[in-house]
Design a protein around this motif. Structure first.
Motif, PDB file in Angstrom:
ATOM      1  N   LEU A 152       0.829  -1.206   0.000  1.00 40.56           N
ATOM      2  CA  LEU A 152       0.000   0.000   0.000  1.00 40.56           C
ATOM      3  C   LEU A 152       0.863   1.255   0.000  1.00 40.56           C
ATOM      4  O   LEU A 152       0.589   2.219  -0.730  1.00 40.56           O
ATOM      5  CB  LEU A 152      -0.936  -0.001   1.213  1.00 40.56           C
ATOM      6  CG  LEU A 152      -2.034  -1.065   1.228  1.00 40.56           C
ATOM      7  CD1 LEU A 152      -2.701  -1.114   2.593  1.00 40.56           C
ATOM      8  CD2 LEU A 152      -3.069  -0.800   0.140  1.00 40.56           C
ATOM      9  N   ASP A 153       1.918   1.237   0.807  1.00 40.38           N
ATOM     10  CA  ASP A 153       2.809   2.387   0.888  1.00 40.38           C
ATOM     11  C   ASP A 153       3.522   2.618  -0.442  1.00 40.38           C
ATOM     12  O   ASP A 153       3.633   3.755  -0.922  1.00 40.38           O
ATOM     13  CB  ASP A 153       3.817   2.173   2.014  1.00 40.38           C
ATOM     14  CG  ASP A 153       4.659   3.412   2.283  1.00 40.38           C
ATOM     15  OD1 ASP A 153       4.078   4.502   2.433  1.00 40.38           O
ATOM     16  OD2 ASP A 153       5.896   3.292   2.333  1.00 40.38           O
ATOM     17  N   ARG A 154       4.006   1.544  -1.070  1.00 38.34           N
ATOM     18  CA  ARG A 154       4.654   1.664  -2.375  1.00 38.34           C
ATOM     19  C   ARG A 154       3.700   2.215  -3.423  1.00 38.34           C
ATOM     20  O   ARG A 154       4.122   2.903  -4.359  1.00 38.34           O
ATOM     21  CB  ARG A 154       5.178   0.299  -2.835  1.00 38.34           C
ATOM     22  CG  ARG A 154       6.409  -0.200  -2.109  1.00 38.34           C
ATOM     23  CD  ARG A 154       6.762  -1.612  -2.588  1.00 38.34           C
ATOM     24  NE  ARG A 154       6.971  -1.634  -4.036  1.00 38.34           N
ATOM     25  CZ  ARG A 154       6.714  -2.702  -4.811  1.00 38.34           C
ATOM     26  NH1 ARG A 154       6.231  -3.827  -4.273  1.00 38.34           N
ATOM     27  NH2 ARG A 154       6.930  -2.644  -6.108  1.00 38.34           N
ATOM     28  N   ALA A 155       2.427   1.909  -3.265  1.00 41.06           N
ATOM     29  CA  ALA A 155       1.411   2.401  -4.205  1.00 41.06           C
ATOM     30  C   ALA A 155       1.035   3.851  -3.935  1.00 41.06           C
ATOM     31  O   ALA A 155       0.216   4.420  -4.664  1.00 41.06           O
ATOM     32  CB  ALA A 155       0.176   1.517  -4.134  1.00 41.06           C
ATOM     33  N   GLY A 156       1.619   4.446  -2.893  1.00 44.15           N
ATOM     34  CA  GLY A 156       1.309   5.833  -2.562  1.00 44.15           C
ATOM     35  C   GLY A 156       0.011   6.013  -1.821  1.00 44.15           C
ATOM     36  O   GLY A 156      -0.597   7.088  -1.865  1.00 44.15           O
ATOM     37  N   LEU A 157      -0.407   4.970  -1.117  1.00 42.44           N
ATOM     38  CA  LEU A 157      -1.676   5.010  -0.381  1.00 42.44           C
ATOM     39  C   LEU A 157      -1.433   5.177   1.115  1.00 42.44           C
ATOM     40  O   LEU A 157      -0.381   4.777   1.627  1.00 42.44           O
ATOM     41  CB  LEU A 157      -2.456   3.727  -0.653  1.00 42.44           C
ATOM     42  CG  LEU A 157      -3.004   3.606  -2.079  1.00 42.44           C
ATOM     43  CD1 LEU A 157      -3.368   2.160  -2.403  1.00 42.44           C
ATOM     44  CD2 LEU A 157      -4.214   4.519  -2.262  1.00 42.44           C
ATOM     45  N   PRO A 158      -2.399   5.727   1.845  1.00 37.77           N
ATOM     46  CA  PRO A 158      -2.228   5.933   3.291  1.00 37.77           C
ATOM     47  C   PRO A 158      -2.102   4.612   4.046  1.00 37.77           C
ATOM     48  O   PRO A 158      -2.835   3.658   3.763  1.00 37.77           O
ATOM     49  CB  PRO A 158      -3.516   6.667   3.700  1.00 37.77           C
ATOM     50  CG  PRO A 158      -4.060   7.242   2.444  1.00 37.77           C
ATOM     51  CD  PRO A 158      -3.668   6.292   1.352  1.00 37.77           C
ATOM     52  N   VAL A 159      -1.193   4.575   4.993  1.00 41.79           N
ATOM     53  CA  VAL A 159      -1.054   3.401   5.863  1.00 41.79           C
ATOM     54  C   VAL A 159      -1.193   3.808   7.332  1.00 41.79           C
ATOM     55  O   VAL A 159      -0.909   3.026   8.235  1.00 41.79           O
ATOM     56  CB  VAL A 159       0.289   2.678   5.630  1.00 41.79           C
ATOM     57  CG1 VAL A 159       0.329   2.068   4.245  1.00 41.79           C
ATOM     58  CG2 VAL A 159       1.474   3.616   5.831  1.00 41.79           C
ATOM     59  N   THR A 160      -1.608   5.044   7.575  1.00 45.16           N
ATOM     60  CA  THR A 160      -1.860   5.530   8.923  1.00 45.16           C
ATOM     61  C   THR A 160      -3.281   6.075   9.002  1.00 45.16           C
ATOM     62  O   THR A 160      -3.908   6.369   7.982  1.00 45.16           O
ATOM     63  CB  THR A 160      -0.872   6.639   9.329  1.00 45.16           C
ATOM     64  OG1 THR A 160      -1.020   7.744   8.433  1.00 45.16           O
ATOM     65  CG2 THR A 160       0.568   6.132   9.284  1.00 45.16           C
ATOM     66  N   VAL A 161      -3.766   6.198  10.229  1.00 46.52           N
ATOM     67  CA  VAL A 161      -5.108   6.749  10.482  1.00 46.52           C
ATOM     68  C   VAL A 161      -4.926   8.065  11.230  1.00 46.52           C
ATOM     69  O   VAL A 161      -4.527   8.056  12.399  1.00 46.52           O
ATOM     70  CB  VAL A 161      -5.965   5.769  11.303  1.00 46.52           C
ATOM     71  CG1 VAL A 161      -7.320   6.372  11.613  1.00 46.52           C
ATOM     72  CG2 VAL A 161      -6.121   4.447  10.548  1.00 46.52           C
ATOM     73  N   PRO A 162      -5.172   9.211  10.609  1.00 44.71           N
ATOM     74  CA  PRO A 162      -4.820  10.495  11.218  1.00 44.71           C
ATOM     75  C   PRO A 162      -5.787  10.995  12.285  1.00 44.71           C
ATOM     76  O   PRO A 162      -5.441  11.893  13.042  1.00 44.71           O
ATOM     77  CB  PRO A 162      -4.810  11.445  10.018  1.00 44.71           C
ATOM     78  CG  PRO A 162      -5.821  10.865   9.089  1.00 44.71           C
ATOM     79  CD  PRO A 162      -5.699   9.363   9.245  1.00 44.71           C
ATOM     80  N   LEU A 163      -6.996  10.430  12.348  1.00 40.40           N
ATOM     81  CA  LEU A 163      -7.983  10.921  13.296  1.00 40.40           C
ATOM     82  C   LEU A 163      -7.884  10.187  14.631  1.00 40.40           C
ATOM     83  O   LEU A 163      -7.430   9.040  14.698  1.00 40.40           O
ATOM     84  CB  LEU A 163      -9.388  10.761  12.716  1.00 40.40           C
ATOM     85  CG  LEU A 163      -9.651  11.467  11.385  1.00 40.40           C
ATOM     86  CD1 LEU A 163     -11.093  11.245  10.956  1.00 40.40           C
ATOM     87  CD2 LEU A 163      -9.336  12.948  11.466  1.00 40.40           C
ATOM     88  N   ALA A 164      -8.334  10.842  15.676  1.00 42.07           N
ATOM     89  CA  ALA A 164      -8.314  10.236  17.005  1.00 42.07           C
ATOM     90  C   ALA A 164      -9.239   9.016  17.041  1.00 42.07           C
ATOM     91  O   ALA A 164     -10.300   8.998  16.406  1.00 42.07           O
ATOM     92  CB  ALA A 164      -8.752  11.259  18.055  1.00 42.07           C
ATOM     93  N   ALA A 165      -8.821   8.010  17.802  1.00 42.13           N
ATOM     94  CA  ALA A 165      -9.575   6.759  17.878  1.00 42.13           C
ATOM     95  C   ALA A 165     -11.010   6.992  18.330  1.00 42.13           C
ATOM     96  O   ALA A 165     -11.949   6.400  17.792  1.00 42.13           O
ATOM     97  CB  ALA A 165      -8.872   5.786  18.809  1.00 42.13           C
ATOM     98  N   ASP A 166     -11.207   7.871  19.320  1.00 40.80           N
ATOM     99  CA  ASP A 166     -12.554   8.087  19.845  1.00 40.80           C
ATOM    100  C   ASP A 166     -13.473   8.725  18.810  1.00 40.80           C
ATOM    101  O   ASP A 166     -14.689   8.473  18.809  1.00 40.80           O
ATOM    102  CB  ASP A 166     -12.497   8.950  21.108  1.00 40.80           C
ATOM    103  CG  ASP A 166     -12.012   8.158  22.322  1.00 40.80           C
ATOM    104  OD1 ASP A 166     -12.088   6.909  22.284  1.00 40.80           O
ATOM    105  OD2 ASP A 166     -11.547   8.777  23.294  1.00 40.80           O
ATOM    106  N   GLU A 167     -12.922   9.550  17.916  1.00 40.80           N
ATOM    107  CA  GLU A 167     -13.740  10.119  16.843  1.00 40.80           C
ATOM    108  C   GLU A 167     -14.284   9.016  15.942  1.00 40.80           C
ATOM    109  O   GLU A 167     -15.462   9.006  15.569  1.00 40.80           O
ATOM    110  CB  GLU A 167     -12.897  11.078  15.992  1.00 40.80           C
ATOM    111  CG  GLU A 167     -12.595  12.410  16.604  1.00 40.80           C
ATOM    112  CD  GLU A 167     -11.893  13.314  15.611  1.00 40.80           C
ATOM    113  OE1 GLU A 167     -12.598  13.996  14.824  1.00 40.80           O
ATOM    114  OE2 GLU A 167     -10.651  13.341  15.599  1.00 40.80           O
ATOM    115  N   ILE A 168     -13.414   8.084  15.599  1.00 38.38           N
ATOM    116  CA  ILE A 168     -13.811   6.991  14.716  1.00 38.38           C
ATOM    117  C   ILE A 168     -14.783   6.065  15.420  1.00 38.38           C
ATOM    118  O   ILE A 168     -15.801   5.647  14.854  1.00 38.38           O
ATOM    119  CB  ILE A 168     -12.570   6.235  14.216  1.00 38.38           C
ATOM    120  CG1 ILE A 168     -11.722   7.174  13.355  1.00 38.38           C
ATOM    121  CG2 ILE A 168     -12.956   4.981  13.435  1.00 38.38           C
ATOM    122  CD1 ILE A 168     -10.369   6.632  12.985  1.00 38.38           C
ATOM    123  N   LEU A 169     -14.490   5.733  16.667  1.00 37.48           N
ATOM    124  CA  LEU A 169     -15.366   4.834  17.420  1.00 37.48           C
ATOM    125  C   LEU A 169     -16.777   5.403  17.560  1.00 37.48           C
ATOM    126  O   LEU A 169     -17.759   4.655  17.581  1.00 37.48           O
ATOM    127  CB  LEU A 169     -14.765   4.575  18.801  1.00 37.48           C
ATOM    128  CG  LEU A 169     -13.544   3.654  18.828  1.00 37.48           C
ATOM    129  CD1 LEU A 169     -12.840   3.734  20.174  1.00 37.48           C
ATOM    130  CD2 LEU A 169     -13.953   2.211  18.524  1.00 37.48           C
TER     131      LEU A 169
END
Length: 262
Positions: free
Chosen positions: A198-215
């Motif tokens: 995914l990283d080689r393809a130029g795609l995100p491999v991290t989640v920038p938002l806080a966990a509680d926002e997503i939950l």
């Protein structure tokens, strides 16, 4: 427009499914994501502020016409976003295909027509096989949602403006793989192979938002059951399963690991 990958086909399909109780539909996808994913399978839906694809139906096209030449008109970001769904097929169904993508990534990004034709045909064949077995997502079609639980949350929380769909799914696949590793379902090495591709393809491999926002938004996902999100987790590269017992603390821990990853 660059933000509209898959949107035109979904909107046209939704209108076709409702106008006069259904009229003939032919899909002519012009992005990689639409060619390998949204034009195939008969899901036609539109987004709502409360969630991704909340309003829609199942409506199969009579024909899907794919021309790889149109991909040369796309911005590189659109090609990369579509590639996320291609990589997904390797993880959920075919480990050999995943290995092929590892070896042919540069040719795909360079829009080599021979390689692209194979990749698109293979992706459509995998999705068609799954949909033939389970058109309305009562069983194995749910496997196609690998990476989408977190991915849809990222899209909704950023009002569908920050991420292409494939970019959000890429981050979601890494988060799901993190959960699978911690559960002892997936080898760390295989998670790292997914993340590296995914990283080689130029795609995100991290989640920038806080966990509680997503939950906070996960219970509103249309695939949730009784307020609990369902996760497709990889068992190996080429094999996944659906889990309805992923606890909030597991999700939070995985999201925090993804956020810390550089």
């Amino acid at each position: 427009m660059p933000w509209a990958a898959g949107v035109v086909g979904d909107l046209a399909g939704f209108v076709a499914s409702t106008y006069m109780r259904g009229i003939s539909l032919i899909q002519v996808p012009t992005t990689l994501l639409a060619q390998v994913d949204s034009s195939v399978g008969g899901k036609v839906a539109v987004n709502h502020p409360l969630g991704k694809n909340m309003i829609g139906s199942f409506y199969q096209p009579q024909l899907v016409f794919i021309d790889v030449h149109v991909l040369k008109t796309l911005a590189p970001r659109e090609v990369r976003a579509g590639l996320a769904e291609v990589i997904k097929y390797g993880v959920i169904h075919d480990g050999d295909f995943f290995s092929y993508l590892e070896g042919q990534l540069q040719q795909i990004l360079a829009l080599d027509e021979g390689v692209l034709s194979y990749v698109i045909k293979k992706s459509c064949a995998i999705k068609a096989r799954v949909v033939e077995e389970d058109e309305r997502e009562d069983g194995v079609r749910a496997f196609l949602n690998f990476g989408h639980t977190i991915g849809h949350a990222l899209e909704a929380l950023t009002f569908y403006r920050n991420y292409r769909h494939g970019e959000a799914v890429a981050a979601g696949m890494v988060a799901a793989a993190e959960i699978a590793v911690e559960r002892g379902l997936l080898e760390e090495e295989e998670k790292n192979r997914l993340k590296k591709l995914l990283d080689r393809a130029g795609l995100p491999v991290t989640v920038p938002l806080a966990a509680d926002e997503i939950l906070s938004i996960l219970p509103r996902d249309k695939k949730a059951r009784h307020g609990r999100p369902r996760f497709v987790l990889p068992l190996a590269l080429g094999s996944v399963n659906l889990f309805e017992d992923v606890e909030t603390d597991e999700i939070r821990a995985a999201l925090e690991r993804c956020r810390k990853t550089e």
